[in-house]
Design an enzyme around this catalytic site. Sequence first.
Site, PDB file in Angstrom:
ATOM      1  N   ASP A   1       0.646   0.301   8.333  1.00 39.68           N
ATOM      2  CA  ASP A   1      -0.787   0.107   8.606  1.00 39.68           C
ATOM      3  C   ASP A   1      -1.014  -1.289   9.195  1.00 39.68           C
ATOM      4  O   ASP A   1      -2.074  -1.880   9.014  1.00 39.68           O
ATOM      5  CB  ASP A   1      -1.556   0.295   7.280  1.00 39.68           C
ATOM      6  CG  ASP A   1      -3.064   0.360   7.455  1.00 39.68           C
ATOM      7  OD1 ASP A   1      -3.526   0.703   8.562  1.00 39.68           O
ATOM      8  OD2 ASP A   1      -3.791   0.075   6.485  1.00 39.68           O
TER       9      ASP A   1
ATOM     10  N   PRO B   1      -3.556  -5.332   0.530  1.00 38.20           N
ATOM     11  CA  PRO B   1      -3.310  -5.593  -0.891  1.00 38.20           C
ATOM     12  C   PRO B   1      -2.680  -4.406  -1.640  1.00 38.20           C
ATOM     13  O   PRO B   1      -2.398  -4.523  -2.827  1.00 38.20           O
ATOM     14  CB  PRO B   1      -4.707  -5.872  -1.435  1.00 38.20           C
ATOM     15  CG  PRO B   1      -5.612  -5.058  -0.552  1.00 38.20           C
ATOM     16  CD  PRO B   1      -4.972  -5.034   0.801  1.00 38.20           C
ATOM     17  N   GLY B   2      -2.485  -3.258  -0.958  1.00 41.45           N
ATOM     18  CA  GLY B   2      -1.717  -2.219  -1.643  1.00 41.45           C
ATOM     19  C   GLY B   2      -2.341  -0.828  -1.729  1.00 41.45           C
ATOM     20  O   GLY B   2      -1.884   0.013  -2.500  1.00 41.45           O
TER      21      GLY B   2
ATOM     22  N   LYS C   1      -3.938   1.483  16.125  1.00 38.07           N
ATOM     23  CA  LYS C   1      -5.281   0.899  16.283  1.00 38.07           C
ATOM     24  C   LYS C   1      -5.636   0.993  17.760  1.00 38.07           C
ATOM     25  O   LYS C   1      -4.854   0.553  18.621  1.00 38.07           O
ATOM     26  CB  LYS C   1      -5.297  -0.564  15.824  1.00 38.07           C
ATOM     27  CG  LYS C   1      -4.550  -0.816  14.511  1.00 38.07           C
ATOM     28  CD  LYS C   1      -5.340  -0.413  13.284  1.00 38.07           C
ATOM     29  CE  LYS C   1      -4.488  -0.553  12.026  1.00 38.07           C
ATOM     30  NZ  LYS C   1      -5.090  -0.001  10.823  1.00 38.07           N
TER      31      LYS C   1
ATOM     32  N   SER D   1      -8.676   1.422   2.032  1.00 37.25           N
ATOM     33  CA  SER D   1      -7.689   2.005   2.945  1.00 37.25           C
ATOM     34  C   SER D   1      -6.865   3.092   2.278  1.00 37.25           C
ATOM     35  O   SER D   1      -6.253   3.919   2.955  1.00 37.25           O
ATOM     36  CB  SER D   1      -6.704   0.952   3.425  1.00 37.25           C
ATOM     37  OG  SER D   1      -7.327   0.030   4.216  1.00 37.25           O
TER      38      SER D   1
END
Length: 366
Positions: free
Chosen positions: A276, A221-222, A305, A187
């Site tokens: 996000d 996760p970042g 989304k 991402s």
Amino acid sequence: MNHLMFYCRPGFEKDMAAEIQDKAVALECFGFSRVVDNSGFVLYECYGESDAEKLARRLPFRELIFARQMLVMFKQLSGLDLQDRITPIVEALEGMPEFGELRVETADTNEAKELSTFCRKFSVPLRQALRSAGKLSGEENDRRPVLHLFFLKNDTVWLGYSYPNNNSPYLMGIPRLRFPSDAPSRSTLKLEEAFYMFIPVEDDEYRLCSGLTAVDLGASPGGWTYQLVKRGMMVTAVDNGPMAEALMETGQVKHVMEDGFKYRPTKKNPYWLVCDMVEKPARITHLIAQWFRDGLCQEAIFNLKLPMKKRYAEVEHNLAVLKEWLTELEGDYVIQAKQLYHDREEITVHVYDERKLARRRSGAFN
Ligand SMILES: C[S@@+](CC[C@H](N)C(=O)[O-])C[C@H]1O[C@@H](n2cnc3c(N)ncnc32)[C@H](O)[C@@H]1O
């Protein structure tokens, strides 16, 4: 021919068609779209003579949400002799002025993968031939129109052109970004591409620089936090999920395990808000609008989304709602939206206040 061609993400042709229909009509260029599902492109056939040309100049490419590229198509060649495809292509340019750049392209589909290898190789001898024929300048950064060759099959090619001040600067409209091996998720490329798309490089030193702070909603996760940290920012990462250890070890990240819809900064407001979270577009839009209404951030980048159907209508609705909120506020708010190459069933939106930015800009250079 009086056709405009748009490249888009395969599967989003209907959304691209709905968007062009809407925006071309607003410029009084009437026509209809030819759509083949999953082809990766849309043709818009204009009724009015020279309307394709008019749209290519007047329809701001930057404002198109689903388009990766926009060009005027002027010739279709089929049944090419595979031993010599160059001669008929050069002949097809008879009477056309010299172009500034050549791009040999194909659709971004699995079926066209092999063709794209051919396109890369073919562009070398073709470029030579076009230069010898006086159809392509040899100069770098030439501002004359870009010649696009769009191969549908190895013996079928469509010829078009785009204007360098109103097109995507990338081959096939796709920026090639390298995945950083130490980033915690793929991402990360979405936010990196968004920065390239929305922030002019010359602004980086005061909009994407160390000393700024950011809040990342739905951060785990970042991948997005990674992009902010890499640019020297201090980040509050909001998510119940875990953050990559390496990011936490930088000392630039504070992990807050809280609901992103409820979280608000308590001490100093951040410069950036990025988000996000996977949620209904209406809920995200509402949240972002609240942050701006309460003056909690200066700039925001977030994903919407999209649903399975009528995605353009959904996008337009949410952007209109956001615009309505922002018009109530003091300031000169700008909303930019794009389906980025690294986006999937989503689009990326950027919001900022032009007035505040102008003050920041003049501060940075005084
Ligand atoms: C697509 S992932 C984010 C990926 C992240 N941007 C990256 O680059 O690694 C969506 C994240 O949103 C988080 N999320 C969803 N709803 C949330 C909420 N209400 N509050 C906080 N986080 C939420 C999920 O836990 C998930 O980690």
